[in-house]
Write a protein that holds these residues in place. Structure first.
Motif, mmCIF file in Angstrom:
data_model
loop_
_atom_site.group_PDB
_atom_site.id
_atom_site.type_symbol
_atom_site.label_atom_id
_atom_site.label_comp_id
_atom_site.label_asym_id
_atom_site.label_seq_id
_atom_site.Cartn_x
_atom_site.Cartn_y
_atom_site.Cartn_z
ATOM 1 N N PHE A 107 -1.246 4.550 3.778
ATOM 2 C CA PHE A 107 0.121 4.076 3.576
ATOM 3 C C PHE A 107 0.085 2.560 3.675
ATOM 4 O O PHE A 107 -0.201 1.999 4.724
ATOM 5 C CB PHE A 107 1.029 4.693 4.654
ATOM 6 N N ILE A 108 0.336 1.891 2.546
ATOM 7 C CA ILE A 108 0.283 0.428 2.509
ATOM 8 C C ILE A 108 1.716 -0.077 2.409
ATOM 9 O O ILE A 108 2.427 0.250 1.451
ATOM 10 C CB ILE A 108 -0.569 -0.059 1.324
ATOM 11 N N SER A 166 -2.535 6.151 -10.564
ATOM 12 C CA SER A 166 -1.089 6.249 -10.318
ATOM 13 C C SER A 166 -0.346 6.741 -11.554
ATOM 14 O O SER A 166 0.795 7.183 -11.461
ATOM 15 C CB SER A 166 -0.531 4.884 -9.906
ATOM 16 N N GLY A 167 -0.988 6.602 -12.714
ATOM 17 C CA GLY A 167 -0.330 6.991 -13.956
ATOM 18 C C GLY A 167 0.730 5.984 -14.397
ATOM 19 O O GLY A 167 1.500 6.241 -15.305
ATOM 20 N N PRO A 217 6.484 0.738 -0.788
ATOM 21 C CA PRO A 217 5.154 0.996 -0.248
ATOM 22 C C PRO A 217 4.253 1.671 -1.285
ATOM 23 O O PRO A 217 4.721 2.151 -2.309
ATOM 24 C CB PRO A 217 5.446 1.955 0.912
ATOM 25 N N LEU A 218 2.976 1.711 -0.935
ATOM 26 C CA LEU A 218 1.990 2.445 -1.716
ATOM 27 C C LEU A 218 1.505 3.591 -0.840
ATOM 28 O O LEU A 218 1.318 3.406 0.363
ATOM 29 C CB LEU A 218 0.781 1.565 -2.057
ATOM 30 N N LEU A 219 1.306 4.738 -1.426
ATOM 31 C CA LEU A 219 0.708 5.843 -0.693
ATOM 32 C C LEU A 219 -0.476 6.324 -1.518
ATOM 33 O O LEU A 219 -0.317 6.806 -2.634
ATOM 34 C CB LEU A 219 1.708 6.983 -0.456
ATOM 35 N N ILE A 220 -1.665 6.105 -0.955
ATOM 36 C CA ILE A 220 -2.904 6.470 -1.638
ATOM 37 C C ILE A 220 -3.375 7.800 -1.058
ATOM 38 O O ILE A 220 -3.678 7.884 0.131
ATOM 39 C CB ILE A 220 -3.994 5.387 -1.399
ATOM 40 N N LYS A 272 -4.969 13.226 -3.964
ATOM 41 C CA LYS A 272 -4.332 13.888 -5.102
ATOM 42 C C LYS A 272 -3.742 12.912 -6.115
ATOM 43 O O LYS A 272 -3.621 13.215 -7.293
ATOM 44 C CB LYS A 272 -3.227 14.797 -4.558
ATOM 45 N N GLY A 273 -3.341 11.751 -5.633
ATOM 46 C CA GLY A 273 -2.699 10.797 -6.526
ATOM 47 C C GLY A 273 -2.151 9.615 -5.741
ATOM 48 O O GLY A 273 -2.365 9.513 -4.530
ATOM 49 N N ILE A 274 -1.433 8.765 -6.432
ATOM 50 C CA ILE A 274 -0.930 7.539 -5.823
ATOM 51 C C ILE A 274 0.555 7.387 -6.113
ATOM 52 O O ILE A 274 0.993 7.539 -7.258
ATOM 53 C CB ILE A 274 -1.737 6.334 -6.351
#
Length: 120
Positions: free
Chosen positions: A5-6, A50-51, A96-99, A102-104
């Protein structure tokens, strides 16, 4: 590998996302986007996963984005330049970013996050 979690701790959207993760029992490791800016290598790996297009990774409502007049500059920049710019300042990155494995997820939309985790 736990979810990464960024976020920017002072950002209310990031605080809401963190609370959402905790309430939903989702484990994560937190990283401050300003103290540990995502690197060019990380971004090159994460953006395709992330698509979303690179331009969707920019924090368009941020002061730095407006100060640098990026709405005018981004359309004529090469993808490599955009990624290097993102890696130069954490405040330019949508958060935020969640890496996850399964995906981003980029940005916090509760319904989008709920749907994402229902499919895990």
């Amino acid at each position: 590998m736990p979810n990464l979690f960024i976020a920017y701790p002072k950002c209310s959207t990031c605080q809401n996302a963190k609370q959402w993760l905790e309430e939903n029992g989702i484990e994560f490791e937190e990283r401050n986007i300003v103290e540990q800016i995502p690197t060019v290598e990380e971004l090159k790996k994460w953006i395709p996963k992330s698509g979303k297009e690179v331009k969707k990774w920019f924090n368009t409502s941020g002061l730095k984005y407006k100060e640098l007049k990026l709405s005018e500059k981004l359309p004529i920049m090469k993808e490599e330049e955009k990624i290097e710019l993102l890696a130069s300042n954490g405040m330019l990155i949508k958060r935020p970013l969640l890496i996850t494995t399964k995906g981003i997820l980029v940005g916090f939309k509760p319904m989008e996050w709920t749907h994402f985790f229902e499919q895990v």
